[in-house]
Design a protein around this motif. Structure first.
Motif, mmCIF file in Angstrom:
data_model
loop_
_atom_site.group_PDB
_atom_site.id
_atom_site.type_symbol
_atom_site.label_atom_id
_atom_site.label_comp_id
_atom_site.label_asym_id
_atom_site.label_seq_id
_atom_site.Cartn_x
_atom_site.Cartn_y
_atom_site.Cartn_z
ATOM 1 N N VAL A 1 0.673 -1.206 0.023
ATOM 2 C CA VAL A 1 0.091 0.162 0.148
ATOM 3 C C VAL A 1 0.918 1.360 -0.004
ATOM 4 O O VAL A 1 0.584 2.425 -0.638
ATOM 5 C CB VAL A 1 -0.932 -0.122 1.232
ATOM 6 N N MET A 2 2.029 1.082 0.696
ATOM 7 C CA MET A 2 2.967 2.482 0.784
ATOM 8 C C MET A 2 3.481 2.655 -0.663
ATOM 9 O O MET A 2 3.556 4.032 -0.904
ATOM 10 C CB MET A 2 4.050 2.050 1.896
ATOM 11 N N ALA A 3 3.971 1.643 -1.218
ATOM 12 C CA ALA A 3 4.540 1.765 -2.395
ATOM 13 C C ALA A 3 3.579 2.158 -3.549
ATOM 14 O O ALA A 3 3.678 3.118 -4.414
ATOM 15 C CB ALA A 3 5.187 0.336 -2.934
ATOM 16 N N THR A 4 2.313 1.727 -3.633
ATOM 17 C CA THR A 4 1.385 2.055 -4.628
ATOM 18 C C THR A 4 0.746 3.462 -4.262
ATOM 19 O O THR A 4 0.765 4.306 -5.120
ATOM 20 C CB THR A 4 -0.007 1.249 -4.455
ATOM 21 N N GLY A 5 0.688 3.673 -3.050
ATOM 22 C CA GLY A 5 0.199 5.242 -2.643
ATOM 23 C C GLY A 5 1.337 6.260 -2.829
ATOM 24 O O GLY A 5 0.939 7.562 -3.472
ATOM 25 N N ILE A 6 2.503 5.921 -2.847
ATOM 26 C CA ILE A 6 3.644 7.189 -2.870
ATOM 27 C C ILE A 6 3.676 7.409 -4.570
ATOM 28 O O ILE A 6 4.157 8.497 -5.018
ATOM 29 C CB ILE A 6 4.816 7.032 -2.285
ATOM 30 N N LEU A 7 3.580 6.118 -5.413
ATOM 31 C CA LEU A 7 3.733 6.464 -6.797
ATOM 32 C C LEU A 7 2.568 7.114 -7.375
ATOM 33 O O LEU A 7 2.507 8.112 -8.139
ATOM 34 C CB LEU A 7 3.920 5.184 -7.419
ATOM 35 N N SER A 8 1.233 6.815 -6.644
ATOM 36 C CA SER A 8 0.174 7.857 -7.056
ATOM 37 C C SER A 8 0.451 9.200 -6.824
ATOM 38 O O SER A 8 0.077 9.864 -7.487
ATOM 39 C CB SER A 8 -0.927 7.100 -6.209
#
Length: 349
Positions: A23-30
């Motif tokens: 979730v952290m990785a997906t969120g920060i790329l968003s």
């Protein structure tokens, strides 16, 4: 149906507490895509991230219900316990997405409240139990870059508070900025403590390819998110007189954090080449690799915000390049995750 339920229960026993790093990785790329004005991608990743958060959250709750002793054992394990901090950071990152992409202040504040409660519980539970436990590993066996997830969680609370502050009235705006400042300072101090031990372990103990686990990329990610928090505090100085009085200090430490994070990138790349190219350590999907994608996206986001806060336009295309690398790594890992699920299901049958 009963057999299927037993199979699902068995497969969750070994679930890592650090799975919220996805979730952290997906969120920060968003968020990076949002700042770079990439069309469609920020919203698509935002929707996907809510799905991931709900699914991983449900699985984590089921694991607590079905395997409480295993969860408790993870909590007392020096290598597994820091993974619980990924839930805090996931709440904060999703809260930032809800505010900047979803334009929902109340939802962002709610996620911040849940994250803060989890931060308090995780911080004072994990560090307390690891302090009082009777049997402890040696330093070279007990510490790795995953410990810096505690720093990431702390700084993520600072980031969300700093983003929320301009959208609320006084005096809550002052209070949120003070909270963000306090968490930013504490996160920096915590990094100094932990990084000293990690660097000591790097240079004075035997090091094998297996020791270079993916969480070591958080060495850089913890500095990147500290840079982001400092940049947001600089942007918020018109709303808080005490921030204005500390402006040279905040700017100095923000650049210090960014420079430290930048120093780590070539070092970690060299160690990765040594691990896989020189020592031929097999490259296989590991959920902990999500902890290596997050720093890439965070570096792009923090550099963009620092450029905005301090008028550093000469940094040019650096955040664009890092975002591209992070997005490629995310795509590879997402495909790896989809391919690994059937194998894991069969292995626990």
């Amino acid at each position: 149906m009963t057999a299927l339920l037993r199979h699902a229960r068995a497969s969750l026993e070994t679930m890592s507490p650090g799975y919220f790093s996805m979730v952290m990785a997906t969120g920060i790329l968003s968020l990076a895509a949002h700042l770079l004005a990439v069309p469609f991608l920020p919203t698509a990743l935002f929707a996907l991230n809510w799905l991931l958060f709900a699914v991983i959250g449900a699985l984590a709750l089921l694991r607590v219900w079905w395997h409480p002793r295993r969860v408790l054992r993870d909590l007392f394990d020096h290598s597994q316990a820091p993974g619980f901090f990924t839930f805090v950071a996931a709440c904060s990152i999703l809260g930032c997405q809800s505010l900047l992409i979803g334009h929902n202040l109340r939802l962002a504040a709610l996620l911040g409240g849940v994250g803060l409660a989890a931060w308090v519980g995780s911080t004072y539970t994990i560090f307390a139990v690891l302090t009082v436990k009777a049997r402890k590993p040696t330093l070279d066996q007990g510490i790795n870059g995953g410990w810096l997830l505690a720093v990431v969680a702390t700084q993520s609370m600072s980031v969300l508070a700093a983003l929320l502050a301009p959208d609320v009235a006084q005096p809550l705006r002052l209070e949120l900025n003070f909270f963000a400042l306090s968490m930013w300072l504490w996160g920096g101090m915590l990094y100094i403590w932990m990084m000293s031990l990690i660097f000591y372990r790097y240079t004075f103990f035997a090091f094998s390819p297996a020791d270079l686990s993916p969480p070591y990329w958080i060495n850089m990610g913890a500095m990147a998110i500290s840079t982001l928090a400092g940049s947001l505090l600089i942007i918020n100085t018109p709303h808080a007189p005490y921030l204005l009085s500390m402006l040279p200090f905040i700017k100095g430490f923000t650049v210090l954090y960014w420079a430290t994070g930048t120093w780590w990138i070539p070092m970690l790349a060299v160690l990765a080449v040594w691990r896989h190219g020189v020592r031929h350590f097999p490259f296989a999907y590991d959920p902990m690799y999500w902890g290596a994608v997050f720093p890439l996206g965070m570096y792009a986001t923090s550099t963009l915000r620092m450029m905005q806060a301090m008028d550093l336009g000469f940094l040019g295309l650096l955040p664009h390049a890092m975002f591209a690398v992070g997005l490629l790594a995310w795509l590879l890992l997402f495909v790896g995750q989809l391919r690994a699920l059937p194998r894991h299901w069969r292995a626990t049958a």
